[in-house]
Design a protein around this motif. Structure first.
Motif, PDB file in Angstrom:
ATOM      1  N   LYS A  31      -4.367  11.439   7.064  1.00 31.47           N
ATOM      2  CA  LYS A  31      -5.533  10.715   6.567  1.00 31.47           C
ATOM      3  C   LYS A  31      -5.146   9.343   6.025  1.00 31.47           C
ATOM      4  O   LYS A  31      -5.813   8.337   6.296  1.00 31.47           O
ATOM      5  CB  LYS A  31      -6.222  11.533   5.476  1.00 31.47           C
ATOM      6  CG  LYS A  31      -7.532  10.929   5.001  1.00 31.47           C
ATOM      7  CD  LYS A  31      -8.215  11.848   3.998  1.00 31.47           C
ATOM      8  CE  LYS A  31      -9.539  11.230   3.531  1.00 31.47           C
ATOM      9  NZ  LYS A  31     -10.215  12.128   2.533  1.00 31.47           N
ATOM     10  N   LYS A  32      -4.047   9.295   5.285  1.00 28.49           N
ATOM     11  CA  LYS A  32      -3.585   8.018   4.725  1.00 28.49           C
ATOM     12  C   LYS A  32      -3.129   7.079   5.834  1.00 28.49           C
ATOM     13  O   LYS A  32      -3.416   5.872   5.805  1.00 28.49           O
ATOM     14  CB  LYS A  32      -2.443   8.279   3.742  1.00 28.49           C
ATOM     15  CG  LYS A  32      -1.819   7.013   3.148  1.00 28.49           C
ATOM     16  CD  LYS A  32      -2.796   6.229   2.302  1.00 28.49           C
ATOM     17  CE  LYS A  32      -2.113   5.045   1.635  1.00 28.49           C
ATOM     18  NZ  LYS A  32      -3.057   4.210   0.866  1.00 28.49           N
ATOM     19  N   ILE A  33      -2.426   7.615   6.826  1.00 27.21           N
ATOM     20  CA  ILE A  33      -1.964   6.774   7.934  1.00 27.21           C
ATOM     21  C   ILE A  33      -3.143   6.240   8.737  1.00 27.21           C
ATOM     22  O   ILE A  33      -3.148   5.079   9.160  1.00 27.21           O
ATOM     23  CB  ILE A  33      -0.989   7.574   8.832  1.00 27.21           C
ATOM     24  CG1 ILE A  33       0.341   7.763   8.096  1.00 27.21           C
ATOM     25  CG2 ILE A  33      -0.759   6.864  10.162  1.00 27.21           C
ATOM     26  CD1 ILE A  33       1.368   8.545   8.861  1.00 27.21           C
ATOM     27  N   ASP A  34      -4.160   7.083   8.940  1.00 24.13           N
ATOM     28  CA  ASP A  34      -5.373   6.603   9.630  1.00 24.13           C
ATOM     29  C   ASP A  34      -5.965   5.407   8.905  1.00 24.13           C
ATOM     30  O   ASP A  34      -6.375   4.421   9.538  1.00 24.13           O
ATOM     31  CB  ASP A  34      -6.414   7.725   9.716  1.00 24.13           C
ATOM     32  CG  ASP A  34      -6.035   8.795  10.733  1.00 24.13           C
ATOM     33  OD1 ASP A  34      -5.136   8.524  11.554  1.00 24.13           O
ATOM     34  OD2 ASP A  34      -6.619   9.882  10.697  1.00 24.13           O
ATOM     35  N   GLN A  35      -6.004   5.494   7.589  1.00 24.90           N
ATOM     36  CA  GLN A  35      -6.566   4.395   6.804  1.00 24.90           C
ATOM     37  C   GLN A  35      -5.701   3.140   6.893  1.00 24.90           C
ATOM     38  O   GLN A  35      -6.213   2.022   7.019  1.00 24.90           O
ATOM     39  CB  GLN A  35      -6.696   4.831   5.337  1.00 24.90           C
ATOM     40  CG  GLN A  35      -7.410   3.836   4.432  1.00 24.90           C
ATOM     41  CD  GLN A  35      -8.862   3.662   4.827  1.00 24.90           C
ATOM     42  OE1 GLN A  35      -9.522   4.619   5.202  1.00 24.90           O
ATOM     43  NE2 GLN A  35      -9.351   2.436   4.776  1.00 24.90           N
ATOM     44  N   ILE A  36      -4.385   3.314   6.851  1.00 27.51           N
ATOM     45  CA  ILE A  36      -3.470   2.172   6.949  1.00 27.51           C
ATOM     46  C   ILE A  36      -3.652   1.457   8.277  1.00 27.51           C
ATOM     47  O   ILE A  36      -3.728   0.219   8.334  1.00 27.51           O
ATOM     48  CB  ILE A  36      -2.009   2.642   6.788  1.00 27.51           C
ATOM     49  CG1 ILE A  36      -1.749   3.111   5.349  1.00 27.51           C
ATOM     50  CG2 ILE A  36      -1.031   1.529   7.157  1.00 27.51           C
ATOM     51  CD1 ILE A  36      -0.389   3.757   5.171  1.00 27.51           C
TER      52      ILE A  36
ATOM     53  N   GLU B 202       0.805  -1.212   0.000  1.00 28.89           N
ATOM     54  CA  GLU B 202       0.000   0.000   0.000  1.00 28.89           C
ATOM     55  C   GLU B 202       0.842   1.269   0.000  1.00 28.89           C
ATOM     56  O   GLU B 202       0.490   2.250  -0.640  1.00 28.89           O
ATOM     57  CB  GLU B 202      -0.931   0.026   1.220  1.00 28.89           C
ATOM     58  CG  GLU B 202      -2.092  -0.952   1.138  1.00 28.89           C
ATOM     59  CD  GLU B 202      -3.119  -0.696   2.221  1.00 28.89           C
ATOM     60  OE1 GLU B 202      -3.045   0.363   2.881  1.00 28.89           O
ATOM     61  OE2 GLU B 202      -3.997  -1.554   2.402  1.00 28.89           O
ATOM     62  N   THR B 203       1.954   1.260   0.733  1.00 30.87           N
ATOM     63  CA  THR B 203       2.737   2.484   0.916  1.00 30.87           C
ATOM     64  C   THR B 203       4.223   2.169   0.935  1.00 30.87           C
ATOM     65  O   THR B 203       4.651   1.187   1.541  1.00 30.87           O
ATOM     66  CB  THR B 203       2.352   3.184   2.242  1.00 30.87           C
ATOM     67  OG1 THR B 203       0.955   3.463   2.232  1.00 30.87           O
ATOM     68  CG2 THR B 203       3.113   4.491   2.420  1.00 30.87           C
TER      69      THR B 203
ATOM     70  N   VAL C 149       3.524  10.951   4.276  1.00 28.61           N
ATOM     71  CA  VAL C 149       2.335  10.254   3.774  1.00 28.61           C
ATOM     72  C   VAL C 149       1.066  11.031   4.081  1.00 28.61           C
ATOM     73  O   VAL C 149       0.130  11.085   3.281  1.00 28.61           O
ATOM     74  CB  VAL C 149       2.252   8.827   4.373  1.00 28.61           C
ATOM     75  CG1 VAL C 149       0.939   8.164   3.994  1.00 28.61           C
ATOM     76  CG2 VAL C 149       3.428   7.993   3.879  1.00 28.61           C
TER      77      VAL C 149
ATOM     78  N   LYS D  91      -0.571   4.112  15.019  1.00 25.33           N
ATOM     79  CA  LYS D  91      -0.673   5.404  14.326  1.00 25.33           C
ATOM     80  C   LYS D  91       0.479   6.321  14.733  1.00 25.33           C
ATOM     81  O   LYS D  91       1.110   6.977  13.889  1.00 25.33           O
ATOM     82  CB  LYS D  91      -2.012   6.051  14.655  1.00 25.33           C
ATOM     83  CG  LYS D  91      -2.291   7.341  13.881  1.00 25.33           C
ATOM     84  CD  LYS D  91      -3.554   8.018  14.386  1.00 25.33           C
ATOM     85  CE  LYS D  91      -4.756   7.117  14.265  1.00 25.33           C
ATOM     86  NZ  LYS D  91      -6.007   7.816  14.681  1.00 25.33           N
TER      87      LYS D  91
END
Length: 839
Positions: free
Chosen positions: A611-616, A464-465, A608, A598
């Protein structure tokens, strides 16, 4: 035209597809692969009926052959390359052997000739080199899918240890393409004094080694789409170089000459991976006859591993050179007839991630010699016979090997290989889960459930990242004490490569990121659960005091997000009755894991975005719960259990006992990793325990924390079971072990004198304790008449009622438990002791 076809080869773990095969019958001449271009075109040669020398190409995508050129004489082609536009062909060949030159009095004629030929259509021929030293040629393909260009660039590699680049301009004239330069072609020197070179046609990179005193220096030149090139990497290797012969890899293959060169030069290859891995594989000389040595320099990790293998059986004529193959995630070291060693490139620190095969498992029928190169990822060129193969790991053979293995090191390596190489496939996961359920007691040095969950999460999340693979755990093992029989490994720290690039993307950016991780002590970057475990225990112990804090509200809000995130994934009817109740402890752990993971990612992935880290993080924890659910779902299906098993008047089946044992191991694995479990797991586990275990074993499991008493299960048990002597014993044993808060909630559902007496005593005790902690006035006998003429009980009832009137009520949520309840319970208990009937 010779027959070019695909055919599966007989193999064990590795699966081969024959792309080109030589016909060695007496009626036809041999066909040899001489080059592989970036666009997938395979260049090959063969002899015609008149002993003419033909050059053709085979397209891997279209499966079509194309005739490129023919020499009207018998030549030994050494190297050949065609430009991307298929307008120019560069050919290097040997005109005569030394013996032929002497016998024909051709001393003035050069031994080798390098030509540049116009082939659109076939037209002029230009001589680039006419020398007595061998020359290899390679056109550059700087831009993919470029159909037209007025300029081509050709690398020329000389046996005299230099490499130069020719710039060739072409023009279109009357439906043909011709070379524009009438004089000398412009050229530029790329490298000098090299003793080894390898061409990477897919990424247009040139690796080469220059000797410097007692050490060697590996360098890399990158060719760019703008037709420029520059040196981008330099790394010192502790490799002794006393060679005088130049060794070339992926620049064509001259069988007659290279067999002689191979015995005097470096047996070395460089492999790269999509994740930014850079490995140098080198076969080493050993003074012991029955011993093989080879080194893998993991340049992206900063260390070198040297393996020494003691051979079980050797014959004098057997080759002792190790061949190397590139499988992207793995590097394979192969010695025909002896062993096949698959080394994990991304995680080479623990030997248990590398798969060492011997005997039939290591047999490769189509490769019986060590003259092997990997011109493309997951391909092998057998230079001895001129054939090329696509190579991959066989999922069926790997799973069979996993099932048959008796050694923990083999089991662990095969498990990780299956999960890493084949990624997320439903059928593969099912078979691995079945294997785990059958081998929970056979794996002594690792927990297969822990490894399955962590490795599966790693493989699902890391794509994903960028850089996520350096921050998430990939194993539950901190060290490995397992031993591979007959193999010793020595690890040496090496200096990191020096990179010089600007605004470079792709491989170089990933390699640089890997090197930066090594500088900052990579093992410390991976998330671990030590802090999570301490915080979870602390909050669990302080539950009563901190239930209303903002911190805890945020924690439980995290848990709600995870569960709602999971609900959107799994909309089908659940076979296993999970996620159907609230579990304070597990939701607390869920929310804490979200918060701490997180924080960990925000510290290292600031670019990153939040928002993206929250989703990960939500994906990671939800995937974790989903994997546990997946394990349970597969074993549920395997043992054919029903969707609801909470019927306590029957004993559990053999299948239920097997599932109970697996759930116990899941709980053990979760505790070891401080990993949350799906809500309802403990209820389901306890329900199976009640059905499957004898009472003393059940209570033993409860007392030692294997089984957790949950409100849902205990309430159902108290309500559904009748009050036979056996059931009363079970209920009373359970009730006596309930935590205080849970006991207040569920004891009222058991309508039994003993339970009522216990509740009444507890209620009086709590009221009196409250009375002692407050300054209450003397009881005032202003109360409704009590329909009992028993003065001590009347006095106690009046006093308790007065305490209740002062808002001291320990059972506020249970209206049935009050002074009236105490009175009735006391009378019932007294009547029972006297043997009288209460009305």
């Amino acid at each position: 035209m010779h027959n070019l076809y695909s055919e599966p080869a007989q193999m064990k773990i590795l699966c081969f597809l024959i792309l080109i095969i030589s016909d060695t019958s007496e009626s036809s001449s041999a066909l040899y692969v001489v080059n592989v271009e970036r666009n997938g075109k395979i260049i090959y040669t063969w002899k015609g009926n008149q002993r003419n020398t033909h050059i053709g190409s085979y397209d891997l995508q279209t499966k079509q052959n194309e005739h490129l050129y023919m020499f009207e004489r018998d030549l030994h082609v050494i190297s050949c390359s065609v430009n991307n536009e298929r307008t120019l062909l560069a050919v290097s060949f040997r005109q005569y052997t030394e013996e032929e030159r002497v016998s024909r009095l051709l001393q003035s004629v050069s031994k080798y000739l390098t030509l540049l030929i116009e082939i659109h259509p076939i037209n002029n021929v230009r001589v680039l080199k006419a020398v007595d030293s061998c020359v290899r040629v390679q056109f550059l393909y700087p831009v993919e899918d470029r159909n037209t260009s007025t300029e081509s660039h050709l690398l020329l590699v000389s046996e005299d240890k230099y490499i130069e680049q020719f710039d060739i301009r072409v023009v279109a004239e009357e439906h043909k393409v011709v070379i524009q330069n009438s004089g000398q072609l412009p050229r530029a020197r790329v490298a000098d004094d090299l003793i080894w070179a390898q061409w990477d046609m897919m990424e247009q990179r040139l690796f080469y080694i220059v000797p410097k005193e007692s050490r060697s220096t590996l360098k890399c030149v990158q060719f760019y789409p703008d037709e420029n090139f520059n040196s981008i990497l330099e790394s010192h290797l502790d490799i002794s170089v006393n060679d005088t012969q130049l060794k070339l890899v992926n620049f064509g293959y001259d069988y007659c000459q290279d067999q002689d060169v191979a015995s005097k030069s470096l047996n070395l290859q460089v492999f790269t991976s999509k994740a930014g891995g850079l490995c140098v594989c080198c076969s080493l000389a050993s003074d012991i006859p029955d011993e093989i040595m080879y080194s893998i320099y993991f340049l992206h990790k900063g260390y070198n591993k040297t393996f020494t293998v003691s051979l079980e059986r050797t014959e004098s004529h057997q080759l002792k050179e190790v061949a190397f193959m590139n499988l992207d995630y793995y590097v394979a070291a192969y010695l025909p007839g002896q062993f096949l060693h698959l080394l994990n490139i991304q995680h080479p620190d623990l030997p248990c991630y590398s798969l060492f095969l011997t005997g039939e498992d290591a047999r490769i029928d189509v490769l019986q010699n060590c003259s092997i190169q990997s011109p493309l990822m997951s391909t092998v060129l057998d230079c001895h016979v001129g054939s090329m193969y696509a190579v991959s790991i066989s999922d069926s053979a790997l799973l069979q090997f996993l099932q048959d293995s008796k050694c923990d090191s083999e089991r662990l390596a095969a498990l990780h290989c299956a999960l890493l190489y084949f990624r997320h496939t439903e059928d593969l996961e099912m078979q691995i889960i079945w294997w785990i359920s059958d081998n929970l007691s056979t794996c002594h040095s690792f927990d297969p459930i822990q490894e399955f969950i962590i490795a599966s999460l790693y493989c699902r999340m890391c794509p994903e990242t960028h850089d996520l693979d350096k921050l998430l755990p990939y194993t539950s093992l901190l060290d490995w004490i397992g031993i591979i029989p007959g193999v010793t490994c020595a690890t040496d720290i090496i200096s990191l490569p020096v990179l010089e690039f600007q605004n470079s993307k792709g491989f170089w950016e990933k390699l640089n990121s890997n090197l930066e991780s090594v500088k900052y002590a990579e093992p410390h970057l991976h998330y671990h659960s030590n802090v999570l475990r301490r915080e979870w225990r602390k909050l669990s112990e302080e539950r009563e005091e901190r239930t209303t804090t903002v911190y805890l509200r945020n924690i439980f809000e995290n848990a709600k997000k995870v569960l709602s995130h999971l609900d959107t994934w799994d909309s089908e009817e659940r076979l296993v009755p999970l996620f159907q109740e609230e579990d304070y402890e597990q939701q607390l752990l869920m929310g804490l894991m979200v918060a701490q993971l997180k924080e960990h990612l925000m510290r290292h992935l600031q670019y990153v975005g939040k928002k993206k880290i929250d989703q990960i993080v939500l994906d990671y924890v939800a995937n974790l719960l989903n994997l546990v659910h997946r394990i349970l779902k597969e074993v549920w299906r395997r043992y054919q259990l029903h969707s609801c098993i909470f019927c306590f008047d029957e004993r559990g089946s053999v299948g239920e006992f097997a599932v109970f044992h697996i759930m116990s191991r899941i709980l053990e694995a979760a505790n070891g990793m401080c990993m949350p479990l799906p809500p309802g797991f403990h209820t389901l586990h306890l329900g199976l325990g009640v059905r499957c275990l004898p009472l003393h074993t059940l209570l033993h499991y409860i007392d030692h924390g294997v089984l957790h008493l949950t409100e849902t299960c205990v309430r159902k048990l108290l309500k559904d079971l009748d009050n036979t002597e056996k059931n009363e014993k079970l209920k009373f044993s359970i009730v006596m072990r309930l935590p205080e808060a849970l006991g207040q909630k569920v004891r009222q559902f058991w309508n039994h004198p003993t339970n009522a007496n216990f509740i009444a005593r507890k209620y009086v005790k709590l009221l009196l304790e409250k009375l002692g902690s407050r300054q209450c006035s003397r009881p005032v006998p202003e109360r409704l008449p009590v329909p009992v003429e028993f003065l001590p009980l009347n006095y106690l009832s009046n006093m308790l009622a007065d305490i209740e009137n002062q808002d001291v009520h320990p059972y506020e949520k249970q209206d049935r438990v009050n002074v009236r309840f105490v009175e009735e319970t006391a009378l019932k208990h007294t009547m029972n002791l006297l043997g009288l009937k209460y009305s």
